[in-house]
Design a protein around this motif. Structure first.
Motif, short mmCIF file in Angstrom:
data_model
loop_
_atom_site.label_atom_id
_atom_site.label_comp_id
_atom_site.label_asym_id
_atom_site.label_seq_id
_atom_site.Cartn_x
_atom_site.Cartn_y
_atom_site.Cartn_z
N THR A 264 -4.71 -6.71 -9.23
CA THR A 264 -4.30 -5.55 -8.45
C THR A 264 -5.15 -4.38 -8.92
N ASP B 127 -5.89 6.44 -5.30
CA ASP B 127 -5.33 5.23 -5.91
C ASP B 127 -4.86 5.52 -7.32
N SER C 271 -3.39 3.09 -2.37
CA SER C 271 -3.41 1.69 -1.97
C SER C 271 -3.66 0.79 -3.16
N ARG C 272 -3.26 -0.47 -3.00
CA ARG C 272 -3.57 -1.50 -3.97
C ARG C 272 -4.29 -2.62 -3.26
N ALA C 273 -5.48 -2.94 -3.71
CA ALA C 273 -6.26 -3.98 -3.07
C ALA C 273 -5.92 -5.33 -3.69
N SER D 215 -11.62 -3.09 -6.35
CA SER D 215 -11.67 -4.35 -5.62
C SER D 215 -13.04 -4.56 -4.99
N GLN D 216 -13.61 -3.52 -4.41
CA GLN D 216 -14.94 -3.63 -3.81
C GLN D 216 -15.99 -3.97 -4.87
N SER E 202 -7.66 -0.68 -7.75
CA SER E 202 -7.89 0.37 -6.77
C SER E 202 -8.82 -0.18 -5.70
N THR E 203 -8.95 0.54 -4.59
CA THR E 203 -9.86 0.10 -3.53
C THR E 203 -11.29 -0.02 -4.06
N THR F 215 -9.26 10.41 -6.75
CA THR F 215 -8.90 9.19 -6.06
C THR F 215 -7.51 9.31 -5.46
N ALA G 53 0.84 -1.19 0.00
CA ALA G 53 0.00 0.00 0.00
C ALA G 53 0.86 1.23 0.00
#
Length: 267
Positions: free
Chosen positions: A121, A213, A70-72, A127-128, A123-124, A211, A59
């Motif tokens: 990999t 990210d 960050s990287r999720a 990933s969500q 962004s947050t 962002t 992160a």
């Protein structure tokens, strides 16, 4: 033929009838191939079939848009669906070609149900969005690619067994690829890199997002698909979140959803 809006010309994805049948959700898996063993919940493990939890990308420090964030990554180990690795690879390759305009080399792939052990990999927000779509899907597949990772989920309510029809009707693809290009200096350069990495996104009106990210771009639109069974045109929703993440290796990613999956993608 799937026609996606985005400008006056539209964005067209060519479709080829494949007629390939895949296991429907809930079908018995049968006996594991030689060299594999059955896992609790119906999964299998064996040569070329294990997908280990990826190493974390790390992160970065949160900052202004266009700066490291960050990287999720993936979540705890899932119950693996007993899908042959070759079939999982076909799903991922088909989605990449038809929806993103790229050819990918799949090095490992599995069908999954539950949290992902192998995840792109993203962004947050990406990933969500991906996790929400995987929970909605009737079938999901994850694979390591040469230079990246891809996840494909499809089937809202039911899976017909016709791969092309199921992808066209309701699907999500989340892909991250390493790029040899340097980290972009601004949003315009980042958007250009996204479109060069995933050519089928080139005519979508992706808009820059605020962002922490890296760089992120988002669009909602509609897709017109000709149902191969009824030959009737159907209009469905489309959404895409794409971007560029900094780090020791620059990552270019996309989360693209159609049908019911479009609503899961949020910037």
């Amino acid at each position: 033929m799937c026609v996606v809006g985005g400008d006056a010309d539209g964005l067209r994805f060519s479709r080829r009838a494949r007629g390939r049948e895949f296991p429907r959700a809930g079908e018995p898996p049968g006996e594991p191939p030689a060299g594999e063993r059955a896992l609790p919940g119906g999964g299998r493990t064996g040569p070329g079939n294990d997908l280990a939890t990826p190493r974390g990308a790390g992160a970065g420090q949160a900052g202004a848009a266009g700066r490291p964030g960050s990287r999720a990554t993936g979540a705890p180990a899932p119950n693996l669906t007993a899908v042959p690795a070759s079939d999982a690879a076909v799903v991922i390759q088909t989605y990449a070609q038809e929806m993103l305009g790229i050819s990918v080399q799949v090095t490992q792939a599995r069908g999954v149900s539950g949290p992902l052990t192998v995840a792109p990999t993203l962004s947050t927000a990406g990933s969500q969005s991906m996790q929400a779509a995987v929970h909605l899907a009737m079938a999901a597949y994850a694979g390591r690619l040469s230079g990246g990772v891809g996840v494909v989920a499809y089937g809202s309510g039911q899976v017909s067994g016709d791969l092309t029809a199921d992808i066209e009707a309701a699907s999500l693809g989340a892909f991250s690829l390493q790029s040899s290009a340097g980290y972009p200096d601004d949003a315009a350069a980042a958007l250009d890199l996204v479109k060069r990495t995933f050519p089928a996104l080139a005519r979508l009106n992706l808009a820059a997002q605020t962002t922490t990210d890296g760089y992120a771009f988002y669009v909602t639109d509609q897709t017109t698909t000709v149902n191969p069974r009824t030959q009737q045109a159907e209009v469905t929703a489309l959404a895409a979140l794409a971007g560029v993440l900094p780090g020791s290796s620059v990552i270019v990613y996309v989360v693209l959803g159609t049908g019911d999956f479009a609503a899961t993608i949020q910037p």
